[in-house]
Design a protein around this motif. Sequence first.
Motif, short mmCIF file in Angstrom:
data_model
loop_
_atom_site.label_atom_id
_atom_site.label_comp_id
_atom_site.label_asym_id
_atom_site.label_seq_id
_atom_site.Cartn_x
_atom_site.Cartn_y
_atom_site.Cartn_z
N GLY A 1 37.83 16.48 15.49
CA GLY A 1 38.06 16.41 14.05
C GLY A 1 36.91 15.81 13.27
O GLY A 1 37.03 15.57 12.07
N GLY A 2 35.80 15.53 13.96
CA GLY A 2 34.64 14.96 13.28
C GLY A 2 34.87 13.53 12.84
O GLY A 2 34.31 13.08 11.84
N GLN A 3 35.69 12.79 13.60
CA GLN A 3 36.04 11.42 13.24
C GLN A 3 35.45 10.42 14.23
O GLN A 3 35.15 10.75 15.38
N ASP A 4 35.33 9.18 13.78
CA ASP A 4 34.87 8.09 14.62
C ASP A 4 35.93 7.76 15.67
O ASP A 4 37.12 7.63 15.34
N PRO B 1 29.04 8.23 21.26
CA PRO B 1 29.85 9.36 20.79
C PRO B 1 29.56 9.70 19.33
O PRO B 1 29.09 8.86 18.56
N ALA B 2 29.83 10.93 18.96
CA ALA B 2 29.63 11.36 17.59
C ALA B 2 30.38 10.46 16.62
O ALA B 2 31.48 10.00 16.91
N LYS B 3 29.75 10.22 15.47
CA LYS B 3 30.33 9.45 14.37
C LYS B 3 30.47 7.96 14.67
O LYS B 3 31.15 7.25 13.93
N ALA B 4 29.83 7.48 15.74
CA ALA B 4 29.85 6.05 16.01
C ALA B 4 29.22 5.29 14.86
O ALA B 4 28.20 5.70 14.30
N ARG B 5 29.79 4.14 14.49
CA ARG B 5 29.31 3.36 13.34
C ARG B 5 28.06 2.56 13.65
O ARG B 5 27.31 2.21 12.73
N HIS B 6 27.81 2.26 14.92
CA HIS B 6 26.76 1.30 15.24
C HIS B 6 25.80 1.86 16.29
O HIS B 6 25.58 1.27 17.35
N GLN B 7 25.19 3.00 15.98
CA GLN B 7 24.33 3.65 16.96
C GLN B 7 23.11 2.80 17.31
O GLN B 7 22.78 2.66 18.49
N GLY C 1 28.46 19.09 21.26
CA GLY C 1 27.93 18.42 20.08
C GLY C 1 28.66 17.15 19.75
O GLY C 1 28.67 16.73 18.58
N TRP C 2 29.25 16.52 20.74
CA TRP C 2 30.07 15.33 20.51
C TRP C 2 29.38 14.05 20.97
O TRP C 2 30.03 13.01 21.13
N ALA C 3 28.08 14.10 21.19
CA ALA C 3 27.30 12.91 21.51
C ALA C 3 26.12 12.83 20.55
O ALA C 3 25.54 13.85 20.18
N GLN C 4 25.78 11.62 20.15
CA GLN C 4 24.66 11.42 19.22
C GLN C 4 23.33 11.48 19.98
O GLN C 4 23.21 10.90 21.07
#
Length: 429
Positions: A145-148, A340-346, A168-171
């Motif tokens: 869902g493109g969510q954190d 993971p995608a959309k992580a707040r603290h990359q 595409g689910w990993a930064q």
Amino acid sequence: MEQYEPDLPHALHSVTAGRGFLSAAQLAAIGRSVTNGRGALTRRSLLRASGVGALTVGSLATLSACGIPAATKENGTGPSNTDHSAQEKEINFSNWTQYMDISDDKKHHPTLDEFTRRTGIQVKYTEDINDNVEFFGKIKPQLAGGQDTGRDLIVLTDWLAARLIRLGWAQKLDPSHLPHAYANLSPQFRMPDWDPGRAYSYPWTGIPTVIAYNAKATGGKKVDSITQLLDDPSLKGRVGFLSEMRDSIGMTLLDLGKDPGNFTDADFDAAIGRLQKGVDSKQIRRFTGNDYTGDLVKGDLAACVAWGGDVTQLRADNPDIKYAIPAAGYMTSTDNLLVPAKARHQSNAEKLIDYYYDLPVAAKLAAFINYQCPVDGVRDDLAKIDPALAQNELILPDRAMTAKSHSFRSLSEAEETAYEQKFSKLIGA
């Protein structure tokens, strides 16, 4: 630890095969693992699933209930989200049970505490990964869902890490934040076919698959090849192979002179046929998960295909347990750090990845968990902690051993299904 006893026939009907879901053949592999495979609890830690992984009834239901469309990069990460690392000095880190150093009073993780002292970044460390597929079911709805997911750093076995990257689910990682990791990563792990150059992941540990034997049960005879396991009459009925397809087939492919990283359907079938002869002749006693350890210690299994983490622990308690690296080579899988995608603290997560590639820190971790260390140049620091561990080639393989290491190539969904069906038939699952 309470073990689940899944109603697999019912579970099989509850999950739709297809992209993003699991086929019946994959679920059969899960059924082999859920009670005794590499997802089961060992004396030291949870062994990582190198194939499909272990799955409980709850996680089967989770995957079934997701109700989400086939994943694509378009509904995956998209552009990177805003990084809040500068404003929020924190990291949410999910890992496997007992996969981190811990103090004697069980209240602190010394290396994580030192990271916080160095950087001011607080780490919320959670041991909430019990098996790969169960965890995938837990985070898949948010990722799709493109969510954190609420996690900034996770540890997944290579096959699932490959899936997240493919979807595409990993930064993608910022190499400028990873100077130690880039410099100190062992050459053995730099170019997996699913993440060449490590653009998205770095190994947490390596997991070697070798041959183990009980010297008392073999009468002092060394066992050092798959050919010997399958053909030596003195071992008949006392040989074990693993119920994880990639390990047993990979080792057999090597013995046949084939490369597990580049094989054909015909090669796979030849390996199946070779093992089938061992089943038909009753040379092979059984295919096991990590429950082979008890049989090996008792001598019910004289020799078997085994995981390096187990071997190190067994040898510490029983001098009769030996191991061998076949001349044909051995298999290695990895557990891997990903954002993971959309992580707040990359950026904070990347600093933590890099921290564990600092040599003294890597040595402290390796001394505690006893799996293969993916950090090159750590031997001197590990020797300061425990000279014996620094000489253990299952933790720090030398160049000659590393040259014999092989990884199982990535599989398409169709290959995964076809191969697991054949392997399930072989082992009677």
